[in-house]
Write a protein that holds these residues in place. Structure first.
Motif, short mmCIF file in Angstrom:
data_model
loop_
_atom_site.label_atom_id
_atom_site.label_comp_id
_atom_site.label_asym_id
_atom_site.label_seq_id
_atom_site.Cartn_x
_atom_site.Cartn_y
_atom_site.Cartn_z
N HIS A 1 1.26 5.31 -9.15
CA HIS A 1 2.31 4.88 -8.24
C HIS A 1 1.92 3.72 -7.33
N VAL A 2 0.75 3.16 -7.54
CA VAL A 2 0.30 2.06 -6.70
C VAL A 2 1.15 0.82 -6.96
N ASP A 3 1.65 0.24 -5.88
CA ASP A 3 2.36 -1.02 -5.95
C ASP A 3 2.12 -1.78 -4.65
N ALA A 4 2.78 -2.91 -4.51
CA ALA A 4 2.53 -3.75 -3.33
C ALA A 4 3.00 -3.10 -2.03
N LEU B 1 -5.46 -0.78 -5.79
CA LEU B 1 -4.88 -1.18 -4.52
C LEU B 1 -5.15 -2.66 -4.26
N GLU B 2 -6.38 -3.07 -4.51
CA GLU B 2 -6.77 -4.47 -4.29
C GLU B 2 -5.95 -5.40 -5.17
N ALA B 3 -5.70 -5.00 -6.42
CA ALA B 3 -4.93 -5.84 -7.34
C ALA B 3 -3.50 -6.07 -6.87
N SER C 1 -7.41 -1.96 1.68
CA SER C 1 -8.16 -0.79 1.24
C SER C 1 -9.63 -0.95 1.59
N GLU C 2 -10.25 0.14 1.98
CA GLU C 2 -11.70 0.17 2.17
C GLU C 2 -12.27 1.33 1.37
N LEU C 3 -13.42 1.08 0.76
CA LEU C 3 -14.09 2.08 -0.06
C LEU C 3 -15.50 2.30 0.51
N TYR C 4 -15.76 3.53 0.91
CA TYR C 4 -17.02 3.91 1.54
C TYR C 4 -17.73 4.85 0.57
N LEU C 5 -18.70 4.31 -0.18
CA LEU C 5 -19.41 5.10 -1.18
C LEU C 5 -20.66 5.71 -0.56
N GLN C 6 -20.75 7.04 -0.62
CA GLN C 6 -21.86 7.77 -0.02
C GLN C 6 -22.94 8.00 -1.07
N ALA D 1 -6.75 15.31 -0.33
CA ALA D 1 -6.66 13.85 -0.40
C ALA D 1 -5.67 13.43 -1.48
N HIS D 2 -5.70 14.13 -2.60
CA HIS D 2 -4.76 13.85 -3.68
C HIS D 2 -3.32 13.99 -3.19
N LEU D 3 -3.05 15.07 -2.46
CA LEU D 3 -1.69 15.33 -2.02
C LEU D 3 -1.23 14.33 -0.96
N VAL D 4 -2.09 13.98 0.00
CA VAL D 4 -1.64 13.03 1.03
C VAL D 4 -1.47 11.63 0.45
N SER D 5 -2.32 11.26 -0.51
CA SER D 5 -2.16 9.95 -1.13
C SER D 5 -0.89 9.90 -1.96
N LEU D 6 -0.63 10.97 -2.71
CA LEU D 6 0.60 11.03 -3.50
C LEU D 6 1.82 11.00 -2.60
N LEU D 7 1.75 11.72 -1.48
CA LEU D 7 2.84 11.69 -0.51
C LEU D 7 3.05 10.28 0.04
N ALA D 8 1.95 9.60 0.34
CA ALA D 8 2.04 8.26 0.90
C ALA D 8 2.65 7.28 -0.08
N LEU D 9 2.45 7.51 -1.37
CA LEU D 9 2.93 6.58 -2.39
C LEU D 9 4.33 6.91 -2.90
N THR D 10 4.76 8.16 -2.75
CA THR D 10 6.04 8.57 -3.34
C THR D 10 6.97 9.24 -2.35
#
Length: 293
Positions: free
Chosen positions: A220-223, A251-253, A258-263, A161-170
């Motif tokens: 790396h989060v931005d609009a 992300l919200e800021a 974004s959706e957050l699903y807390l288990q 998840a870390h790698l795909v999110s980093l890929l998505a952002l950069t």
């Protein structure tokens, strides 16, 4: 000692399945209600290709991708998903993501489930470079596999998840359209110089602060960040839940969907093992982002 009342045991037997199944808190920044899921759809068959290298011959290590092609009719382009397994950046295999890949393929996604180089032999950003190569490889085969590259998403758990999110952002080979990430370590500066992170980066936070920030998705989060669906166990002690809540808030800021699903009642490993509800909600999220009716 007196024997417990039969009713007590019956009550415990009834409660245990509820504890295992658990429940979730589902937060959304999108206009669609977070609990809304896509309606029933018929599963499609898929074809499993033999594993094949996605890296060029001169790559430091030969890496393979496992591809599932859905049997969707017509000539229309299909969405695709890049899947990345977890394992602390240094173990496990794409086998961990097979069931999720099959679930995506049945919904009409071309799925590409990849291996990547492991730490400590290969340190950051080697793993991100592997995924960049995987995206370029997918783009090269888009016509043959009828992939709509504008609807390429990333799916991963833990270090995956870390790698795909980093890929998505950069990512430089074309940003992902959306991300489904579970157990995401979003801010590496939060870790107390644990072995896995130190071996991934190649030093402690004090020694390599810039690398830690560069390797943290939250930095790396931005609009322009793509939509993210995050799921995370509330009892996670390996990657504490504030990695998810803080990332969701960032992300919200920036106005990012974004959706957050807390288990509830889940740790890091049980969050993945007992993931069905989270994955179903995440797939519905991806469908909404891709406008895939």
């Amino acid at each position: 000692m007196p024997r417990p009342a039969v009713g007590w045991w019956r009550g415990l037997a009834l409660c245990l399945p509820l504890l295992v199944v658990g429940c979730a808190t589902h937060l959304s920044t999108s206009d669609a209600p977070a609990i809304t899921q896509s309606g029933p759809r018929p599963d499609v068959d898929f074809r499993r290709l033999s594993p094949r290298p996605y890296t060029p011959p001169d790559w430091p290590e030969a890496l393979e991708a496992r591809v599932l092609l859905p049997d969707t009719p017509g000539e229309a382009r299909r969405p695709a998903a890049l899947l990345v397994h977890g394992g602390g950046w240094q173990r496990r295999t794409p086998d961990d993501m097979t069931a999720i890949a099959e679930r995506l393929a049945r919904r009409g996604y071309v799925t590409i489930n990849v291996a990547y180089r492991f730490a400590p032999e290969y340190r950051f950003p080697a793993q991100l470079e592997d995924l960049e190569q995987a995206v370029a490889w997918i783009h090269e085969r888009a016509e043959a596999w009828r992939i709509d590259t504008a609807r390429l998403v990333g799916v991963g758990y833990s270090s995956g998840a870390h790698l795909v999110s980093l890929l998505a952002l950069t990512g430089e080979s074309g940003r992902l359209a959306a991300v489904l990430a579970g157990g995401l370590p979003s801010d590496l500066m939060k870790f107390d110089d644990g072995r896995l992170v130190v071996e991934f980066i190649g030093g402690t936070r004090a020694e390599k602060p810039q690398a830690y920030r560069q390797a943290s998705p939250i930095t790396h989060v931005d609009a322009d960040a793509p939509p993210h669906f995050l799921f995370h166990g509330r009892w996670d002690t390996l990657v504490p839940v504030d990695h998810a809540t803080d990332f969701h808030a960032a992300l919200e800021a920036h106005g990012v969907v974004s959706e957050l699903y807390l288990q509830h009642y889940r740790g890091h490993f049980t969050s993945f093992l007992l993931r069905d509800g989270a994955i179903e909600a995440g797939l519905a999220f991806l469908d909404r982002q891709l406008h895939d009716d």
